[in-house]
Design a protein around this motif. Sequence first.
Motif, PDB file in Angstrom:
ATOM      1  N   HIS A  34      34.702  -7.390  -6.278  1.00  0.00           N
ATOM      2  CA  HIS A  34      33.435  -6.654  -6.276  1.00  0.00           C
ATOM      3  C   HIS A  34      32.565  -6.875  -5.029  1.00  0.00           C
ATOM      4  O   HIS A  34      31.986  -6.302  -4.335  1.00  0.00           O
ATOM      5  CB  HIS A  34      32.727  -6.565  -7.644  1.00  0.00           C
ATOM      6  CG  HIS A  34      31.178  -6.131  -7.635  1.00  0.00           C
ATOM      7  ND1 HIS A  34      30.967  -4.730  -7.281  1.00  0.00           N
ATOM      8  CD2 HIS A  34      29.940  -6.757  -7.794  1.00  0.00           C
ATOM      9  CE1 HIS A  34      29.800  -4.582  -7.451  1.00  0.00           C
ATOM     10  NE2 HIS A  34      29.162  -6.020  -7.623  1.00  0.00           N
ATOM     11  N   LEU A  35      32.339  -8.429  -4.891  1.00  0.00           N
ATOM     12  CA  LEU A  35      31.640  -9.039  -3.843  1.00  0.00           C
ATOM     13  C   LEU A  35      32.026  -8.602  -2.549  1.00  0.00           C
ATOM     14  O   LEU A  35      31.220  -8.161  -1.696  1.00  0.00           O
ATOM     15  CB  LEU A  35      31.595 -10.432  -4.253  1.00  0.00           C
ATOM     16  CG  LEU A  35      30.626 -10.957  -5.083  1.00  0.00           C
ATOM     17  CD1 LEU A  35      30.772 -12.472  -5.276  1.00  0.00           C
ATOM     18  CD2 LEU A  35      29.135 -10.645  -4.968  1.00  0.00           C
ATOM     19  N   CYS A  36      33.292  -8.372  -2.204  1.00  0.00           N
ATOM     20  CA  CYS A  36      34.190  -8.261  -1.177  1.00  0.00           C
ATOM     21  C   CYS A  36      33.754  -6.660  -0.695  1.00  0.00           C
ATOM     22  O   CYS A  36      33.171  -6.179   0.327  1.00  0.00           O
ATOM     23  CB  CYS A  36      35.537  -8.271  -1.205  1.00  0.00           C
ATOM     24  SG  CYS A  36      36.447  -7.577   0.209  1.00  0.00           S
ATOM     25  N   GLY A  37      33.758  -5.886  -1.807  1.00  0.00           N
ATOM     26  CA  GLY A  37      33.424  -4.522  -1.470  1.00  0.00           C
ATOM     27  C   GLY A  37      32.093  -4.129  -1.188  1.00  0.00           C
ATOM     28  O   GLY A  37      31.629  -3.303  -0.315  1.00  0.00           O
ATOM     29  N   ASN A  38      31.240  -5.067  -1.819  1.00  0.00           N
ATOM     30  CA  ASN A  38      29.816  -4.793  -1.660  1.00  0.00           C
ATOM     31  C   ASN A  38      29.547  -5.418  -0.172  1.00  0.00           C
ATOM     32  O   ASN A  38      28.654  -4.719   0.388  1.00  0.00           O
ATOM     33  CB  ASN A  38      29.056  -5.692  -2.584  1.00  0.00           C
ATOM     34  CG  ASN A  38      27.429  -5.522  -2.782  1.00  0.00           C
ATOM     35  OD1 ASN A  38      27.057  -4.753  -1.880  1.00  0.00           O
ATOM     36  ND2 ASN A  38      26.716  -6.382  -3.160  1.00  0.00           N
ATOM     37  N   MET A  39      29.909  -6.373   0.011  1.00  0.00           N
ATOM     38  CA  MET A  39      29.559  -6.971   1.396  1.00  0.00           C
ATOM     39  C   MET A  39      30.077  -6.137   2.541  1.00  0.00           C
ATOM     40  O   MET A  39      29.594  -5.856   3.542  1.00  0.00           O
ATOM     41  CB  MET A  39      29.997  -8.396   1.619  1.00  0.00           C
ATOM     42  CG  MET A  39      29.184  -9.257   0.955  1.00  0.00           C
ATOM     43  SD  MET A  39      29.693 -11.134   1.062  1.00  0.00           S
ATOM     44  CE  MET A  39      30.880 -11.160  -0.048  1.00  0.00           C
ATOM     45  N   LEU A  40      31.370  -5.484   2.465  1.00  0.00           N
ATOM     46  CA  LEU A  40      32.051  -4.743   3.275  1.00  0.00           C
ATOM     47  C   LEU A  40      31.066  -3.316   3.309  1.00  0.00           C
ATOM     48  O   LEU A  40      30.851  -3.049   4.611  1.00  0.00           O
ATOM     49  CB  LEU A  40      33.418  -4.177   3.131  1.00  0.00           C
ATOM     50  CG  LEU A  40      34.400  -5.204   3.400  1.00  0.00           C
ATOM     51  CD1 LEU A  40      35.630  -4.757   2.607  1.00  0.00           C
ATOM     52  CD2 LEU A  40      34.618  -5.163   4.791  1.00  0.00           C
ATOM     53  N   SER A  41      30.665  -2.861   2.496  1.00  0.00           N
ATOM     54  CA  SER A  41      29.722  -1.727   2.445  1.00  0.00           C
ATOM     55  C   SER A  41      28.522  -1.845   3.155  1.00  0.00           C
ATOM     56  O   SER A  41      27.902  -1.165   4.003  1.00  0.00           O
ATOM     57  CB  SER A  41      29.415  -1.182   0.916  1.00  0.00           C
ATOM     58  OG  SER A  41      28.978   0.133   0.848  1.00  0.00           O
ATOM     59  N   ARG A  42      27.714  -3.007   2.481  1.00  0.00           N
ATOM     60  CA  ARG A  42      26.344  -3.356   3.019  1.00  0.00           C
ATOM     61  C   ARG A  42      26.315  -3.914   4.494  1.00  0.00           C
ATOM     62  O   ARG A  42      25.380  -3.577   5.330  1.00  0.00           O
ATOM     63  CB  ARG A  42      25.901  -4.463   2.267  1.00  0.00           C
ATOM     64  CG  ARG A  42      25.751  -3.957   0.907  1.00  0.00           C
ATOM     65  CD  ARG A  42      24.764  -2.998   0.684  1.00  0.00           C
ATOM     66  NE  ARG A  42      24.717  -2.684  -0.702  1.00  0.00           N
ATOM     67  CZ  ARG A  42      23.835  -1.906  -1.179  1.00  0.00           C
ATOM     68  NH1 ARG A  42      23.116  -1.077  -0.570  1.00  0.00           N
ATOM     69  NH2 ARG A  42      24.135  -1.452  -2.444  1.00  0.00           N
ATOM     70  N   TRP A  43      27.554  -4.483   5.159  1.00  0.00           N
ATOM     71  CA  TRP A  43      27.380  -4.781   6.667  1.00  0.00           C
ATOM     72  C   TRP A  43      28.307  -4.056   7.572  1.00  0.00           C
ATOM     73  O   TRP A  43      27.948  -4.170   8.625  1.00  0.00           O
ATOM     74  CB  TRP A  43      28.171  -6.475   6.548  1.00  0.00           C
ATOM     75  CG  TRP A  43      27.177  -7.606   5.790  1.00  0.00           C
ATOM     76  CD1 TRP A  43      27.364  -7.779   4.531  1.00  0.00           C
ATOM     77  CD2 TRP A  43      25.805  -7.915   6.259  1.00  0.00           C
ATOM     78  NE1 TRP A  43      26.106  -8.545   4.164  1.00  0.00           N
ATOM     79  CE2 TRP A  43      25.268  -8.808   5.357  1.00  0.00           C
ATOM     80  CE3 TRP A  43      25.243  -7.843   7.475  1.00  0.00           C
ATOM     81  CZ2 TRP A  43      24.198  -9.426   5.663  1.00  0.00           C
ATOM     82  CZ3 TRP A  43      24.050  -8.445   7.868  1.00  0.00           C
ATOM     83  CH2 TRP A  43      23.560  -9.288   6.549  1.00  0.00           C
ATOM     84  N   THR A  44      28.559  -3.201   7.078  1.00  0.00           N
ATOM     85  CA  THR A  44      29.563  -2.229   8.199  1.00  0.00           C
ATOM     86  C   THR A  44      28.520  -1.462   8.817  1.00  0.00           C
ATOM     87  O   THR A  44      27.696  -0.742   8.048  1.00  0.00           O
ATOM     88  CB  THR A  44      30.512  -1.381   7.444  1.00  0.00           C
ATOM     89  OG1 THR A  44      31.648  -2.234   6.847  1.00  0.00           O
ATOM     90  CG2 THR A  44      31.124  -0.584   8.465  1.00  0.00           C
ATOM     91  N   ASN A  45      28.233  -1.367   9.836  1.00  0.00           N
ATOM     92  CA  ASN A  45      27.417  -0.631  10.788  1.00  0.00           C
ATOM     93  C   ASN A  45      25.912  -0.739  10.205  1.00  0.00           C
ATOM     94  O   ASN A  45      25.010   0.035   9.971  1.00  0.00           O
ATOM     95  CB  ASN A  45      27.562   0.817  10.738  1.00  0.00           C
ATOM     96  CG  ASN A  45      29.153   1.170  11.265  1.00  0.00           C
ATOM     97  OD1 ASN A  45      29.184   0.412  12.076  1.00  0.00           O
ATOM     98  ND2 ASN A  45      29.676   2.105  10.805  1.00  0.00           N
ATOM     99  N   PHE A  46      25.722  -2.041   9.899  1.00  0.00           N
ATOM    100  CA  PHE A  46      24.364  -2.321   9.304  1.00  0.00           C
ATOM    101  C   PHE A  46      22.987  -2.015  10.325  1.00  0.00           C
ATOM    102  O   PHE A  46      22.024  -2.034   9.702  1.00  0.00           O
ATOM    103  CB  PHE A  46      24.172  -3.706   8.713  1.00  0.00           C
ATOM    104  CG  PHE A  46      24.132  -4.681   9.849  1.00  0.00           C
ATOM    105  CD1 PHE A  46      22.968  -5.447  10.205  1.00  0.00           C
ATOM    106  CD2 PHE A  46      25.170  -5.337  10.331  1.00  0.00           C
ATOM    107  CE1 PHE A  46      22.662  -6.462  11.351  1.00  0.00           C
ATOM    108  CE2 PHE A  46      25.218  -6.262  11.429  1.00  0.00           C
ATOM    109  CZ  PHE A  46      23.828  -6.804  11.624  1.00  0.00           C
ATOM    110  N   MET A  47      23.577  -1.896  11.553  1.00  0.00           N
ATOM    111  CA  MET A  47      22.298  -1.691  12.362  1.00  0.00           C
ATOM    112  C   MET A  47      22.066  -0.223  12.585  1.00  0.00           C
ATOM    113  O   MET A  47      21.130   0.143  12.876  1.00  0.00           O
ATOM    114  CB  MET A  47      22.775  -2.138  13.882  1.00  0.00           C
ATOM    115  CG  MET A  47      22.849  -3.779  13.891  1.00  0.00           C
ATOM    116  SD  MET A  47      21.318  -4.519  13.773  1.00  0.00           S
ATOM    117  CE  MET A  47      20.938  -4.321  15.663  1.00  0.00           C
ATOM    118  N   SER A  48      23.027   0.823  11.941  1.00  0.00           N
ATOM    119  CA  SER A  48      22.664   2.139  12.216  1.00  0.00           C
ATOM    120  C   SER A  48      22.776   2.832  10.963  1.00  0.00           C
ATOM    121  O   SER A  48      22.070   4.033  10.726  1.00  0.00           O
ATOM    122  CB  SER A  48      23.934   2.710  13.146  1.00  0.00           C
ATOM    123  OG  SER A  48      25.051   2.349  12.761  1.00  0.00           O
TER     124      SER A  48
END
Length: 64
Positions: A32-46
Amino acid sequence: MLGDKTFSQLSDEQLFWQYHSESNSIAMIVKHLCGNMLSRWTNFMSSDGEKSWRHRESEFDNDI
């Protein structure tokens, strides 16, 4: 590195142990933490928040 060292001290049985059927194992929490971090940090600038490709509920399936 700290996570790898921690997990190396646990048996598979301990990683997948659940207190009862409604609780989460260590493996499920890490998934779950892996999925959350991938989702939150992918393209976080845009883009912000959940990504459309994330399937949060399946992160809690014991399918590892």
